[in-house]
Design a protein around this motif. Structure first.
Motif, short mmCIF file in Angstrom:
data_model
loop_
_atom_site.label_atom_id
_atom_site.label_comp_id
_atom_site.label_asym_id
_atom_site.label_seq_id
_atom_site.Cartn_x
_atom_site.Cartn_y
_atom_site.Cartn_z
N ALA A 52 10.43 -34.14 -12.52
CA ALA A 52 10.65 -32.78 -13.01
C ALA A 52 11.55 -32.00 -12.07
CB ALA A 52 9.31 -32.06 -13.19
N GLU A 53 11.37 -32.18 -10.76
CA GLU A 53 12.24 -31.50 -9.79
C GLU A 53 13.68 -31.97 -9.94
OE1 GLU A 53 11.54 -28.97 -7.71
OE2 GLU A 53 9.62 -28.95 -8.79
N GLU A 54 13.87 -33.25 -10.14
CA GLU A 54 15.22 -33.79 -10.35
C GLU A 54 15.82 -33.26 -11.66
OE1 GLU A 54 14.57 -37.96 -10.20
OE2 GLU A 54 14.15 -37.99 -8.04
N ALA A 55 14.97 -33.11 -12.67
CA ALA A 55 15.44 -32.59 -13.96
C ALA A 55 15.88 -31.14 -13.83
CB ALA A 55 14.32 -32.72 -15.00
N LYS A 56 15.12 -30.35 -13.10
CA LYS A 56 15.48 -28.93 -12.91
C LYS A 56 16.84 -28.81 -12.22
CE LYS A 56 11.48 -27.58 -11.09
NZ LYS A 56 10.47 -26.66 -10.49
N ALA A 57 17.09 -29.67 -11.27
CA ALA A 57 18.38 -29.65 -10.58
C ALA A 57 19.50 -30.03 -11.53
CB ALA A 57 18.34 -30.61 -9.39
N LYS A 58 19.24 -30.99 -12.39
CA LYS A 58 20.25 -31.44 -13.35
C LYS A 58 20.54 -30.38 -14.41
CE LYS A 58 21.36 -35.46 -16.22
NZ LYS A 58 20.88 -36.79 -16.71
N LEU A 59 19.52 -29.59 -14.76
CA LEU A 59 19.67 -28.58 -15.81
C LEU A 59 20.03 -27.21 -15.26
CD1 LEU A 59 16.54 -29.55 -17.96
CD2 LEU A 59 18.94 -30.07 -18.46
N ASN A 60 20.18 -27.13 -13.97
CA ASN A 60 20.47 -25.84 -13.34
C ASN A 60 21.71 -25.19 -13.96
OD1 ASN A 60 20.23 -23.73 -11.45
ND2 ASN A 60 21.72 -24.74 -10.10
N GLY A 61 21.54 -23.95 -14.44
CA GLY A 61 22.64 -23.21 -15.02
C GLY A 61 22.83 -23.39 -16.51
N ILE A 62 22.15 -24.37 -17.10
CA ILE A 62 22.30 -24.58 -18.55
C ILE A 62 21.47 -23.58 -19.33
CG2 ILE A 62 21.93 -26.19 -20.45
CD1 ILE A 62 22.61 -28.46 -18.59
N ILE A 63 20.21 -23.46 -18.94
CA ILE A 63 19.34 -22.41 -19.49
C ILE A 63 19.07 -21.43 -18.35
CG2 ILE A 63 17.10 -21.86 -20.51
CD1 ILE A 63 17.08 -24.60 -21.81
N GLY A 64 19.59 -20.22 -18.49
CA GLY A 64 19.51 -19.25 -17.41
C GLY A 64 18.11 -18.74 -17.16
N PRO A 65 17.85 -18.18 -15.98
CA PRO A 65 16.52 -17.70 -15.62
C PRO A 65 16.03 -16.55 -16.49
CG PRO A 65 18.15 -17.00 -14.01
CD PRO A 65 18.83 -17.99 -14.90
N ASP A 66 16.94 -15.82 -17.13
CA ASP A 66 16.54 -14.71 -17.99
C ASP A 66 16.51 -15.09 -19.47
OD1 ASP A 66 16.25 -12.95 -15.84
OD2 ASP A 66 18.40 -12.52 -15.83
N GLU A 67 16.94 -16.31 -19.78
CA GLU A 67 16.89 -16.77 -21.16
C GLU A 67 15.49 -17.29 -21.48
OE1 GLU A 67 20.98 -18.44 -22.67
OE2 GLU A 67 20.48 -19.40 -20.77
N THR A 68 15.06 -17.08 -22.70
CA THR A 68 13.69 -17.46 -23.08
C THR A 68 13.69 -18.76 -23.88
OG1 THR A 68 13.78 -16.13 -25.10
CG2 THR A 68 12.93 -15.06 -23.10
N VAL A 69 12.52 -19.38 -23.87
CA VAL A 69 12.33 -20.67 -24.52
C VAL A 69 11.09 -20.60 -25.41
CG1 VAL A 69 11.64 -23.06 -24.07
CG2 VAL A 69 13.50 -22.03 -22.77
N GLY A 70 11.09 -21.33 -26.51
CA GLY A 70 9.92 -21.41 -27.39
C GLY A 70 9.83 -22.78 -28.04
#
Length: 332
Positions: free
Chosen positions: A187-205
């Protein structure tokens, strides 16, 4: 004559010596087989008959310390994460664990749930979800020790705590911790790979379209756990306030979907009974077409059979699918 007698005596003594050594070897061999057999799923005799008391949802149950033939109605991803392969499983879990098809090869289908089929497998431990009808559980208890466990997918809770419960039950605590460590590292490696794709202020559902339902899911259904807990994405505000607290999904009308719509929407379509047709109808409607996620190409469709089971090895493989899909769909 004297020489002949001596030779006969010598031969007789040698025969008795061979017999005595063979007897001693046989006794030594029987005493060396006390170690528990590996979990192979065969019907060979189990040498370790020791038991222990396990505190299950259906009370204290005396179970084998080293069960050899487990029938699990569900929880297949948890067992496989611990390196344990059951001899039989429920049809719903088998049919919706397509990500584990290779690992589950040869596991017998006991239906939903056939007591007769379970009996044929000669289990020494049966694991059931707490939602299984009590009359079925009582019948299964006559076959082998039967342990009831709450299903995280339907009753909320933490899937990794569920995995730890199985570790305690089966004496596989170290295996559970090792899997969790591996999963969290991924999961940590995935977060690094996805960094910047879904921004910290964007929401998910996380959502699911059925023939007669439109579900908004909590953390413990479909992609929710990986999205919110492992990847730590921000949930849509109304979902966080109304769906997450009780850990259960909410069936909403299409008209109120915009109130629950996130910037990035992960969708499964439950295709049976007209679900596939309903999904097409929804997708072609004005309400759906007006959602920001649709306009921005931030709707991610997931195979419901790959995301139905939320346990152990299923979760790890689902994380890989999510990462690949998010990256692919946001390539510029």
């Amino acid at each position: 004559m004297f020489l002949i007698k001596n030779r006969l005596l010598y031969v007789t003594l040698m025969i008795w010596l061979v017999i005595a050594l063979a007897a001693c070897g046989g006794q030594a061999g029987s005493g060396a087989s006390n170690a528990p057999a590996e979990q192979t799923g065969d019907s060979s005799p189990v040498t370790d008959k020791s038991t222990k008391i396990f505190k299950a949802a259906n009370g204290d149950v005396e179970i084998p310390v080293h069960p050899q033939r487990i029938v699990a109605i569900t929880f297949l991803g948890d067992l496989l994460a611990l390196g344990v392969k059951p001899v039989g499983a429920g049809s719903i879990a088998l049919n919706n664990s397509v990500l584990l098809e290779k690992e589950l090869e040869g596991v017998a289908d006991v239906g939903d749930v056939s007591v007769e089929k379970v009996l044929e497998l000669n289990p020494d431990l049966i694991i059931v979800p707490t939602y299984l009808p009590s009359e079925t559980v009582e019948q299964l208890k006559k076959i082998a020790p039967t342990v009831a466990i709450p299903s995280v997918g339907l009753e909320g809770g933490d899937p990794l705590e569920e995995l730890k419960t199985f570790g305690v039950m089966l004496g596989k605590e170290k295996e559970a911790e090792a899997f969790i460590a591996r999963y969290k590292q991924k999961a940590e490696e995935a977060k690094a790979k996805l960094n910047g794709i879904i921004g910290p202020d964007e929401t998910v559902g996380s959502y699911s379209i059925w023939a007669k339902n439109l579900w908004v899911w909590p953390k413990t259904r479909d992609a929710g756990y990986n999205l919110f807990e492992m990847l730590q994405y921000k949930p849509q505000d109304k979902i966080a306030k109304e769906i997450f607290p009780d850990g259960k999904g909410k069936d909403i009308s299409l008209e109120v979907l915009p109130e629950f719509a996130a910037d990035h929407m992960f969708i499964t379509v439950y295709e049976p009974d007209g679900g596939a047709e309903r999904a097409k109808e929804v997708a072609n409607g004005a309400i759906w077409q007006g959602l920001p996620a649709v306009k921005n190409n931030h709707v991610y469709y997931l195979d419901y059979k790959k995301f139905w089971m939320i346990d152990g090895l299923n979760l790890e493989k689902q994380l890989d699918i999510l990462v690949d899909l998010i990256v692919k769909q946001n390539q510029k």
